[in-house]
Design a protein around this motif. Structure first.
Motif, PDB file in Angstrom:
ATOM      1  N   PRO A  76       0.802  -1.231   0.000  1.00  0.00           N
ATOM      2  CA  PRO A  76       0.000   0.000   0.000  1.00  0.00           C
ATOM      3  C   PRO A  76       0.834   1.279   0.000  1.00  0.00           C
ATOM      4  O   PRO A  76       0.318   2.342  -0.363  1.00  0.00           O
ATOM      5  N   ASP A  77       2.089   1.187   0.423  1.00  0.00           N
ATOM      6  CA  ASP A  77       2.902   2.403   0.495  1.00  0.00           C
ATOM      7  C   ASP A  77       4.039   2.413  -0.519  1.00  0.00           C
ATOM      8  O   ASP A  77       5.063   3.074  -0.321  1.00  0.00           O
ATOM      9  N   ILE A  78       3.863   1.654  -1.575  1.00  0.00           N
ATOM     10  CA  ILE A  78       4.798   1.737  -2.699  1.00  0.00           C
ATOM     11  C   ILE A  78       3.976   1.992  -3.957  1.00  0.00           C
ATOM     12  O   ILE A  78       3.077   1.228  -4.294  1.00  0.00           O
ATOM     13  N   ILE A  79       4.276   3.098  -4.594  1.00  0.00           N
ATOM     14  CA  ILE A  79       3.472   3.514  -5.745  1.00  0.00           C
ATOM     15  C   ILE A  79       4.351   3.484  -6.997  1.00  0.00           C
ATOM     16  O   ILE A  79       5.414   4.122  -7.033  1.00  0.00           O
ATOM     17  N   TYR A  80       3.923   2.738  -7.986  1.00  0.00           N
ATOM     18  CA  TYR A  80       4.642   2.709  -9.262  1.00  0.00           C
ATOM     19  C   TYR A  80       4.039   3.787 -10.168  1.00  0.00           C
ATOM     20  O   TYR A  80       2.867   3.705 -10.531  1.00  0.00           O
ATOM     21  N   VAL A  81       4.838   4.766 -10.480  1.00  0.00           N
ATOM     22  CA  VAL A  81       4.346   5.877 -11.310  1.00  0.00           C
ATOM     23  C   VAL A  81       4.539   5.491 -12.775  1.00  0.00           C
ATOM     24  O   VAL A  81       5.656   5.181 -13.206  1.00  0.00           O
ATOM     25  N   THR A  82       3.446   5.472 -13.512  1.00  0.00           N
ATOM     26  CA  THR A  82       3.533   5.034 -14.917  1.00  0.00           C
ATOM     27  C   THR A  82       2.884   6.071 -15.825  1.00  0.00           C
ATOM     28  O   THR A  82       2.196   6.973 -15.357  1.00  0.00           O
ATOM     29  N   SER A  83       3.090   5.891 -17.120  1.00  0.00           N
ATOM     30  CA  SER A  83       2.444   6.802 -18.068  1.00  0.00           C
ATOM     31  C   SER A  83       1.017   6.323 -18.308  1.00  0.00           C
ATOM     32  O   SER A  83       0.773   5.121 -18.433  1.00  0.00           O
ATOM     33  N   ALA A  84       0.091   7.270 -18.353  1.00  0.00           N
ATOM     34  CA  ALA A  84      -1.305   6.907 -18.566  1.00  0.00           C
ATOM     35  C   ALA A  84      -1.462   6.301 -19.954  1.00  0.00           C
ATOM     36  O   ALA A  84      -0.806   6.731 -20.898  1.00  0.00           O
ATOM     37  N   ALA A  85      -2.311   5.291 -20.041  1.00  0.00           N
ATOM     38  CA  ALA A  85      -2.658   4.684 -21.331  1.00  0.00           C
ATOM     39  C   ALA A  85      -1.430   4.300 -22.147  1.00  0.00           C
ATOM     40  O   ALA A  85      -1.411   4.409 -23.376  1.00  0.00           O
ATOM     41  N   ASN A  86      -0.410   3.862 -21.450  1.00  0.00           N
ATOM     42  CA  ASN A  86       0.811   3.391 -22.106  1.00  0.00           C
ATOM     43  C   ASN A  86       1.397   4.373 -23.107  1.00  0.00           C
ATOM     44  O   ASN A  86       1.887   3.987 -24.160  1.00  0.00           O
ATOM     45  N   LYS A  88       4.204   7.033 -24.492  1.00  0.00           N
ATOM     46  CA  LYS A  88       5.655   6.804 -24.518  1.00  0.00           C
ATOM     47  C   LYS A  88       6.379   7.588 -23.421  1.00  0.00           C
ATOM     48  O   LYS A  88       7.509   7.294 -23.080  1.00  0.00           O
ATOM     49  N   SER A  89       5.716   8.633 -22.905  1.00  0.00           N
ATOM     50  CA  SER A  89       6.372   9.426 -21.867  1.00  0.00           C
ATOM     51  C   SER A  89       5.448   9.606 -20.663  1.00  0.00           C
ATOM     52  O   SER A  89       4.230   9.442 -20.765  1.00  0.00           O
ATOM     53  N   ILE A  90       6.063   9.928 -19.519  1.00  0.00           N
ATOM     54  CA  ILE A  90       5.294  10.181 -18.304  1.00  0.00           C
ATOM     55  C   ILE A  90       5.055  11.692 -18.255  1.00  0.00           C
ATOM     56  O   ILE A  90       6.011  12.468 -18.187  1.00  0.00           O
ATOM     57  N   GLY A  91       3.797  12.085 -18.327  1.00  0.00           N
ATOM     58  CA  GLY A  91       3.472  13.507 -18.479  1.00  0.00           C
ATOM     59  C   GLY A  91       3.149  14.188 -17.158  1.00  0.00           C
ATOM     60  O   GLY A  91       3.111  13.552 -16.099  1.00  0.00           O
ATOM     61  N   VAL A  92       2.874  15.466 -17.259  1.00  0.00           N
ATOM     62  CA  VAL A  92       2.625  16.278 -16.062  1.00  0.00           C
ATOM     63  C   VAL A  92       1.356  15.812 -15.333  1.00  0.00           C
ATOM     64  O   VAL A  92       1.312  15.794 -14.097  1.00  0.00           O
ATOM     65  N   ASP A  93       0.343  15.387 -16.093  1.00  0.00           N
ATOM     66  CA  ASP A  93      -0.883  14.907 -15.441  1.00  0.00           C
ATOM     67  C   ASP A  93      -0.625  13.626 -14.655  1.00  0.00           C
ATOM     68  O   ASP A  93      -1.209  13.415 -13.590  1.00  0.00           O
ATOM     69  N   ASP A  94       0.246  12.775 -15.198  1.00  0.00           N
ATOM     70  CA  ASP A  94       0.600  11.538 -14.483  1.00  0.00           C
ATOM     71  C   ASP A  94       1.253  11.881 -13.146  1.00  0.00           C
ATOM     72  O   ASP A  94       0.961  11.275 -12.121  1.00  0.00           O
ATOM     73  N   VAL A  95       2.163  12.849 -13.172  1.00  0.00           N
ATOM     74  CA  VAL A  95       2.868  13.216 -11.935  1.00  0.00           C
ATOM     75  C   VAL A  95       1.902  13.846 -10.936  1.00  0.00           C
ATOM     76  O   VAL A  95       1.940  13.545  -9.744  1.00  0.00           O
ATOM     77  N   ILE A 117       9.665   5.347  -9.997  1.00  0.00           N
ATOM     78  CA  ILE A 117       9.419   5.817 -11.371  1.00  0.00           C
ATOM     79  C   ILE A 117      10.408   5.097 -12.284  1.00  0.00           C
ATOM     80  O   ILE A 117      11.584   5.466 -12.348  1.00  0.00           O
ATOM     81  N   GLU A 118       9.929   4.031 -12.937  1.00  0.00           N
ATOM     82  CA  GLU A 118      10.805   3.302 -13.864  1.00  0.00           C
ATOM     83  C   GLU A 118      10.736   3.985 -15.228  1.00  0.00           C
ATOM     84  O   GLU A 118       9.717   4.536 -15.606  1.00  0.00           O
ATOM     85  N   LYS A 119      11.825   3.928 -15.959  1.00  0.00           N
ATOM     86  CA  LYS A 119      11.957   4.699 -17.208  1.00  0.00           C
ATOM     87  C   LYS A 119      11.756   6.182 -16.922  1.00  0.00           C
ATOM     88  O   LYS A 119      11.007   6.886 -17.626  1.00  0.00           O
ATOM     89  N   GLY A 120      12.389   6.653 -15.861  1.00  0.00           N
ATOM     90  CA  GLY A 120      12.238   8.057 -15.446  1.00  0.00           C
ATOM     91  C   GLY A 120      12.739   9.029 -16.496  1.00  0.00           C
ATOM     92  O   GLY A 120      12.356  10.202 -16.497  1.00  0.00           O
ATOM     93  N   ASP A 121      13.592   8.550 -17.412  1.00  0.00           N
ATOM     94  CA  ASP A 121      14.073   9.465 -18.451  1.00  0.00           C
ATOM     95  C   ASP A 121      12.996   9.756 -19.494  1.00  0.00           C
ATOM     96  O   ASP A 121      13.220  10.530 -20.416  1.00  0.00           O
ATOM     97  N   THR A 122      11.805   9.147 -19.327  1.00  0.00           N
ATOM     98  CA  THR A 122      10.702   9.512 -20.223  1.00  0.00           C
ATOM     99  C   THR A 122       9.801  10.576 -19.587  1.00  0.00           C
ATOM    100  O   THR A 122       8.777  10.940 -20.165  1.00  0.00           O
ATOM    101  N   LEU A 123      10.138  11.040 -18.394  1.00  0.00           N
ATOM    102  CA  LEU A 123       9.380  12.148 -17.792  1.00  0.00           C
ATOM    103  C   LEU A 123       9.550  13.380 -18.683  1.00  0.00           C
ATOM    104  O   LEU A 123      10.682  13.765 -19.001  1.00  0.00           O
ATOM    105  N   THR A 124       8.448  13.975 -19.087  1.00  0.00           N
ATOM    106  CA  THR A 124       8.567  15.177 -19.933  1.00  0.00           C
ATOM    107  C   THR A 124       9.134  16.320 -19.077  1.00  0.00           C
ATOM    108  O   THR A 124       9.050  16.263 -17.845  1.00  0.00           O
TER     109      THR A 124
END
Ligand code: ZN
Length: 333
Positions: A76-86, A88-95, A117-124
């Motif tokens: 419950p206290d580990i959150i995997y941050v992913t990009s919405a709807a797969n 290619k990048s993790i956007g501001v709304d995701d964050v 945050i896996e693949k953190g280099d895809t954060l816009t």
């Protein structure tokens, strides 16, 4: 699942993270960076598990409720941050939705609230700026663990607030030992995969299951075995390379290893240090058929082609020149 004992190599990074888990006083944010298949995910997830472990300090116990819910991906206290709807990048709304909104709530049950945050280099850039808020005013319980292949994608303002740790390639023999001892890979396959994987266990494992890669090996073997004896044959062989254009860099790497073996066998007459063990007869035949100068010239031609293709040279012309160098006509030998 997810134990530091499963991490091969990278001793400095692991001992650094173990110490942070021992004190249960980690920094607020880490980037674990390194090539694909270098163990970033394993190291990062194990660190998260260790931080939340209720029983031990340092390495995770693997038995407590926290460790078990971690392994079942329901912590419950580990959150995997992913990009919405797969995307290619993790956007501001995701964050906003997955980090900022949740960070204001205290942990559900455990010591920390960990955002992975896996693949953190895809954060816009916009997403990174949103994340910056959380990094600038960290909640006491908030920890960010980010994996990335390319640290160059992060804004300097973000990087300045994060501890960056790098995974390193392993010696070939360590990869080989892992594959044969832990992963149950047959010796010949393990020898080849450890030769091709550039020191990354994850890459070796994915190559072993990659059907296209198996095709590339056959194509490389064919190039070596079926030497062409006319210019028409040479240019036809060059044209056939078009089919492998999307993975040409890998095909050239394989050819390089095969010629490395031929050269080593010619020099030592021993099979001991060979990587490409599936077709030893082909290695021996080539070692006896060509002089050392011709073999070295072939090797140089492969390296040269790798170089010019990486600089966007014409594929067709590069392929023609490569096949001419790999197929010296009778009068040249
Ligand atoms: Zn535990």
């Amino acid at each position: 699942m997810y134990s530091f004992s499963d991490v091969y190599g990278n001793e400095l990074t692991v001992s650094y993270l173990k110490r942070a888990a021992q004190t249960k006083k980690p920094s607020h944010a880490y980037i674990i960076s390194g090539a694909a298949g270098s163990g970033k995910k394993l190291i990062t997830r194990t660190f998260a598990k260790a931080l939340q472990c209720e029983e031990t300090y340092g390495a995770p116990c693997g038995k407590c409720v926290s460790c078990r819910t971690f392994d079942s991906m329901n912590h419950p206290d580990i959150i995997y941050v992913t990009s919405a709807a797969n995307a290619k990048s993790i956007g501001v709304d995701d964050v906003r939705a997955q980090v900022l909104d949740k960070l204001s709530e205290k942990p559900f049950k455990y010591r920390f609230k960990i955002f992975i945050i896996e693949k953190g280099d895809t954060l816009t850039p916009a997403a990174q700026n949103a994340l910056l808020k959380a990094l600038e005013e960290p909640a006491l319980y908030g920890v960010f663990l980010i994996t990335a292949a390319n640290v160059g994608k992060f804004l300097p303002t973000v990087l300045s607030r994060i501890i960056v740790l790098k995974t390193k390639p392993l010696p070939m023999v360590s990869v080989y030992n892992y594959l044969t001892e832990k992963a149950g890979v047959p010796e010949k396959d393990a020898s080849e995969a450890s030769g091709y994987c550039e020191g990354y266990i994850g890459k070796a494992l994915s190559l072993l299951n990659d059907e296209e890669f198996a095709q590339l090996k056959l194509a490389a073997e064919d190039i070596i075995k079926n030497t062409r004896e006319t210019y028409a044959g040479i240019f036809e062989a060059a044209k056939e390379l078009e089919a492998y254009k999307p993975r040409m860099a890998e095909l050239l790497s394989i050819l390089q290893i095969m010629y490395r073996d031929i050269i080593i066998y010619k020099a030592t007459k021993s099979e001991k240090h060979l990587i490409w063990k599936q077709n030893i007869n082909c290695t021996k035949e080539n070692a006896s058929k060509f002089g050392m100068d011709i073999l070295l010239k072939k090797m140089n031609a492969i390296t040269y082609t790798m170089d010019i293709l990486s600089k966007n040279a014409s594929f067709a012309i590069s392929a023609d020149v490569l096949m001419m160098d790999l197929n010296p006509l009778a009068e040249e030998i």
